[in-house]
Design an enzyme around this catalytic site. Structure first.
Site, PDB file in Angstrom:
ATOM      1  N   HIS A  58     -32.982  -7.061  12.326  1.00 52.06           N
ATOM      2  CA  HIS A  58     -32.203  -6.081  12.878  1.00 52.06           C
ATOM      3  C   HIS A  58     -32.330  -5.036  11.893  1.00 52.06           C
ATOM      4  CE1 HIS A  58     -30.744  -8.346  16.224  1.00 52.06           C
ATOM      5  NE2 HIS A  58     -30.522  -9.273  15.633  1.00 52.06           N
ATOM      6  N   ASN A 131     -26.868  -9.467  21.848  1.00 50.84           N
ATOM      7  CA  ASN A 131     -28.374  -8.736  21.999  1.00 50.84           C
ATOM      8  C   ASN A 131     -28.507  -8.323  23.395  1.00 50.84           C
ATOM      9  OD1 ASN A 131     -29.836  -9.435  19.615  1.00 50.84           O
ATOM     10  ND2 ASN A 131     -30.433 -11.441  20.069  1.00 50.84           N
TER      11      ASN A 131
END
Ligand code: NDP
Length: 506
Positions: A58, A131
């Site tokens: 990320h 997510n």
């Protein structure tokens, strides 16, 4: 820049006014530089330290502040104060990201998107770190480093490797559900505004009577789902690799504030027992038909951070950060992340990362933690740094104790995560393929899979392709056929393997 800023005198970090900011101090106009030019040293030394470790996953992301407003009453399920009354508003920060790429990678890569929210509630900060997909590639955190290595770079070529990815996926069919979503056009969302968010894990909600239900959090985009096709994503990667970042900032700057509807699915203990799969398995969803979505509220993003590094790069999320009325579940991936996310933030930002303004709880924090790198909040000043003590009034409030969780086993050991009753990797991808996708989506899915698997190379190429093809066949015959056709593969050779069990295939 404000007028006030413009008129301020330039100084060193310790406050000494600069007398020269463009020429270094030298011996004569053409001579060497003097060691005593401290301003030169400070500028270069600080510059050398501008980068902090990028997130191992990320790394590329963007974020915005916003508000959450309750629209429906869920106090029968939770005593969490942010849900206490309809109309109640809570400030939040949301960071979107891609997963596998480095900080400079393109926003339109085929990848899941991170959807991490920090709610600043009066019971402490609640981090919901999810997510844009309801499931994940693996169901045991012990596999995470191996999995992520396959998404990063080949140790020799330093290039991304389709061979590594598909080798891992084909050897771990639990990944199939997430891989299918990734290979659909939802793997290349148009922008961060046009995707759904999921808490993904199973969490628990606890009400005022200390009764627990299991819960999944969903955030439905009110902008509508919008995706790039594979070709459009590649084109945008060349045109504007920061497209999603720019899109979010521009929308908020125009006051076109993006919104998501928060919804929950709820499951009782009895329903959990009767559920055909493990309800705490992160590779599975709870079908909507059996566990309908309940409306909760609206999340709106309405403020771009004034400084990216201060507030986005330094934002730190951890699923460990739950609050009164919201708690964990036995989801193994969640259990692993409770440990690993706080650990990652301490490595990246230091042990006092929760003192950084974007991470700081705006309500009262009271404890005896002291010292460490960058203790910038007064460090408890002259108050006691131990517990118990006879001087301060900090106490343990037992009214926050959660109800105990009843476990179904007293046997400790290494259980096969894909053992009996946990080895159905195919029914839910099949439901997605057959029930949910339309012909256009199925066509693109097949094309995207063929394109992505075409990158597999090397001496094990045929083994990896055939092994993965068997999984696609087990999801749906026509899907397997279509992919095999895309490869120009001899179906008869593949079909000999298709009915075999996973153990034989691996
Ligand atoms: P439903 O028909 O009730 O819902 C289907 C869900 O699939 C919707 O949430 C929809 O999202 C989403 N969806 C549509 N296209 C895709 C795609 N390409 N990739 C991922 N999700 C997509 O189905 P069920 O609840 O019975 O579940 C059937 C299958 O749908 C599951 O096996 C799972 O693969 C998928 N799914 C289920 C979810 C759940 O929580 N039950 C959540 C997301 C996906 P939208 O409403 O935004 O179009």
């Amino acid at each position: 820049m404000t007028d006030q800023n413009r008129s301020r005198r330039l100084t060193t970090a310790s406050g000494k006014p600069y007398v020269e900011n463009e020429n270094s101090k030298s011996v004569g106009a053409r001579g060497p530089l003097l060691l005593e030019d401290f301003i030169l040293h400070e500028k270069l030394a600080h510059f050398n330290r501008e980068r902090i470790p990028e997130r191992v996953v990320h790394a590329k992301g963007t974020g915005a502040f916003g508000t959450f407003t309750v629209t429906h009453d869920i106090t029968r399920y939770t005593k969490a104060k942010l849900f206490s009354e309809i109309g109640k508003q809570t400030k939040l920060f949301l960071r979107f990201s891609t997963v596998g790429g480095e900080k400079g990678s393109a926003d339109t890569e085929r990848d899941p998107r991170g959807f991490a929210i920090k709610f600043y509630t009066e019971d402490g900060n609640w981090d919901l770190v999810g997510n844009n997909t309801p499931v994940f590639f693996i169901k045991d955190p012990k596999k995470f480093p191996d999995f992520i290595h396959t998404q990063k770079r080949d140790p020799r070529t330093n290039c991304k490797s389709a061979t590594m990815m598909w080798d891992f996926w084909s050897l771990n069919p639990e990944s199939l559900h997430q891989v299918m979503i990734l290979m659909s056009d939802r793997g290349t969302p148009y922008s961060y505004r046009h995707l759904d968010g999921f808490g993904s894990h199973t969490f628990s909600l606890i009400n005022a009577n200390n009764e627990r239900v299991w819960v999944k959090f969903h955030f439905k985009t009110l902008q509508g789902i919008k995706n790039f096709t594979a070709e459009e994503a590649v084109e945008m990667k060349g045109k504007d690799p920061d497209f999603a970042q720019r899109d979010l900032v521009e929308a908020i700057d125009k006051k076109d504030f993006p919104k998501w509807a928060m919804k929950i699915q709820v499951m009782t203990d009895e329903e959990a027992q009767a559920f055909p799969w493990n309800p705490f398995d992160l590779t599975k969803v709870w079908p909507h038909g059996d566990f309908p979505l309940h409306d909760v509220g609206i999340l709106e993003l309405n403020q771009v951070p004034r400084n990216y590094f201060a507030e986005v790069e330094q934002s730190a999320f951890a699923p460990a950060h739950v609050i009164d009325g919201i708690s964990y579940s036995p989801d193994k991936m969640l259990q692993g992340r409770i440990l690993s996310y706080t650990d990652a933030q301490r490595y990246r930002l230091g042990g006092n990362y929760e003192q950084i303004p974007v991470n700081r709880c705006p309500f009262m924090v009271a404890n005896h933690q002291r010292d460490g790198l960058m203790a910038v909040n007064g460090n408890g000043e002259d108050t006691p740094n131990y517990f118990p003590n006879s001087f301060d009034d900090i106490y343990v409030d037992e009214s926050y104790t959660e109800p105990a969780v009843e476990l179904d086993s007293a046997v400790a050991g290494w259980f096969d995560r894909n053992g009996a009753n946990d080895n159905d990797h195919y029914s839910q991808p099949a439901a997605l393929y057959n029930k949910v996708m339309n012909d256009y989506e199925r066509h693109n899915l097949v094309a995207n899979i063929v394109d992505a698997m075409s990158g597999i190379s090397g001496e094990k190429k045929d083994i990896i392709i055939n092994r993965q093809l068997c999984h696609w066949f087990r999801v749906d015959m026509s899907l397997g056929m279509a992919i095999a056709k895309g490869f120009g593969i001899d179906i008869n050779a593949v079909m000999q393997h298709a009915p075999k069990q996973q153990a034989e295939l691996v």
